[in-house]
Write a protein that holds these residues in place. Structure first.
Motif, PDB file in Angstrom:
ATOM      1  N   PRO A 168      60.284  -0.499-117.298  1.00  0.00           N
ATOM      2  CA  PRO A 168      60.737   0.611-118.006  1.00  0.00           C
ATOM      3  C   PRO A 168      59.854   1.922-117.304  1.00  0.00           C
ATOM      4  O   PRO A 168      58.978   1.764-116.889  1.00  0.00           O
ATOM      5  CB  PRO A 168      60.555   0.724-119.457  1.00  0.00           C
ATOM      6  CG  PRO A 168      59.269  -0.078-119.470  1.00  0.00           C
ATOM      7  CD  PRO A 168      59.584  -1.066-118.394  1.00  0.00           C
ATOM      8  N   THR A 169      60.366   3.272-117.732  1.00  0.00           N
ATOM      9  CA  THR A 169      59.479   4.296-117.138  1.00  0.00           C
ATOM     10  C   THR A 169      58.551   4.623-118.557  1.00  0.00           C
ATOM     11  O   THR A 169      59.209   5.667-119.019  1.00  0.00           O
ATOM     12  CB  THR A 169      60.534   5.398-116.693  1.00  0.00           C
ATOM     13  OG1 THR A 169      61.144   4.844-115.706  1.00  0.00           O
ATOM     14  CG2 THR A 169      59.358   6.496-116.023  1.00  0.00           C
ATOM     15  N   LEU A 170      57.672   4.106-119.014  1.00  0.00           N
ATOM     16  CA  LEU A 170      56.850   4.355-119.870  1.00  0.00           C
ATOM     17  C   LEU A 170      55.510   5.127-119.336  1.00  0.00           C
ATOM     18  O   LEU A 170      54.672   4.288-118.859  1.00  0.00           O
ATOM     19  CB  LEU A 170      56.562   2.891-120.454  1.00  0.00           C
ATOM     20  CG  LEU A 170      55.809   3.204-122.137  1.00  0.00           C
ATOM     21  CD1 LEU A 170      56.678   3.880-123.069  1.00  0.00           C
ATOM     22  CD2 LEU A 170      55.722   1.833-122.580  1.00  0.00           C
ATOM     23  N   LEU A 171      55.475   6.169-119.576  1.00  0.00           N
ATOM     24  CA  LEU A 171      54.330   7.032-118.891  1.00  0.00           C
ATOM     25  C   LEU A 171      53.088   6.993-120.003  1.00  0.00           C
ATOM     26  O   LEU A 171      51.954   7.100-119.622  1.00  0.00           O
ATOM     27  CB  LEU A 171      54.552   8.452-118.972  1.00  0.00           C
ATOM     28  CG  LEU A 171      55.982   8.678-117.979  1.00  0.00           C
ATOM     29  CD1 LEU A 171      56.196  10.224-117.990  1.00  0.00           C
ATOM     30  CD2 LEU A 171      55.492   8.330-116.525  1.00  0.00           C
ATOM     31  N   TYR A 172      53.252   6.917-121.152  1.00  0.00           N
ATOM     32  CA  TYR A 172      52.079   6.555-122.029  1.00  0.00           C
ATOM     33  C   TYR A 172      52.524   5.757-123.331  1.00  0.00           C
ATOM     34  O   TYR A 172      53.474   5.763-123.626  1.00  0.00           O
ATOM     35  CB  TYR A 172      51.526   8.106-122.332  1.00  0.00           C
ATOM     36  CG  TYR A 172      50.407   7.768-123.574  1.00  0.00           C
ATOM     37  CD1 TYR A 172      49.149   7.500-123.128  1.00  0.00           C
ATOM     38  CD2 TYR A 172      50.763   7.843-124.977  1.00  0.00           C
ATOM     39  CE1 TYR A 172      47.952   7.289-124.204  1.00  0.00           C
ATOM     40  CE2 TYR A 172      49.943   7.853-125.937  1.00  0.00           C
ATOM     41  CZ  TYR A 172      48.337   7.254-125.447  1.00  0.00           C
ATOM     42  OH  TYR A 172      47.542   7.481-126.524  1.00  0.00           O
TER      43      TYR A 172
END
Length: 170
Positions: A149-153
């Motif tokens: 997933p695009t989990l930035l933090y």
């Protein structure tokens, strides 16, 4: 000017509503791997896949043998019509092998149907556990951090993977 003020107000309301939500993450891959029935099902599916692949390979090997025999020794002794007939037979065998492969490994193939049959009940159980955890703890949003997933933090405090595993083990 009125439009601008309304736009800014809408953005601020959106930010405010997001900050009021509670979000946590889970790693569904880790959850699934913690379930014995899932691991067993995956092992069975892998074994079936290998068996099916052997059958598919045999069909394509047969086509390859027919083609090589035709090209290396039979082609030169056949008339034009016999060559065309033999080539059509080889192409038909190849198409048959492709259709067999699709019937096994395609989206509606035997292996996919077996996968749905074996894995879907486990998935439903996991998703129900995630929903139960979220509802019991007042969580508005659960993000799956597995599978790129695009989990930035992510704060470690937001990860509830183990809590879901604990619910499933009860």
């Amino acid at each position: 000017m009125k439009r601008f003020i309304l736009s800014v107000a809408a953005v601020l309301m959106g930010v405010w509503s997001l900050s009021a939500q509670t979000a946590v993450t889970v790693d569904s891959e880790k959850i699934f791997k913690s379930i014995d029935s899932y691991n067993s099902a995956m092992k069975t599916l892998d074994e079936l896949g290998e068996q099916y692949q052997t059958q598919v390979d045999a069909k394509f090997k047969e086509v390859e043998t027919l083609y090589n025999n035709y090209m290396n020794s039979q082609r030169q002794y056949l008339s034009e019509s016999a060559r065309t007939a033999r080539e059509n037979d080889i192409l038909a065998k190849e198409e048959e092998a492709v259709q067999f492969q699709e019937s096994i490994f395609g989206q509606n193939g035997t292996l996919m149907k077996k996968r749905v049959e074996m894995i879907q009940p486990i998935q439903e159980r996991v998703f129900a556990a995630i929903k139960a955890y979220a509802e019991a703890n007042g969580i508005d949003l659960v993000i799956d951090k597995a599978a790129n997933p695009t989990l930035l933090y992510e704060s470690a405090a937001a990860d509830r993977t183990q809590a879901v595993i604990d619910i499933l083990k009860k």
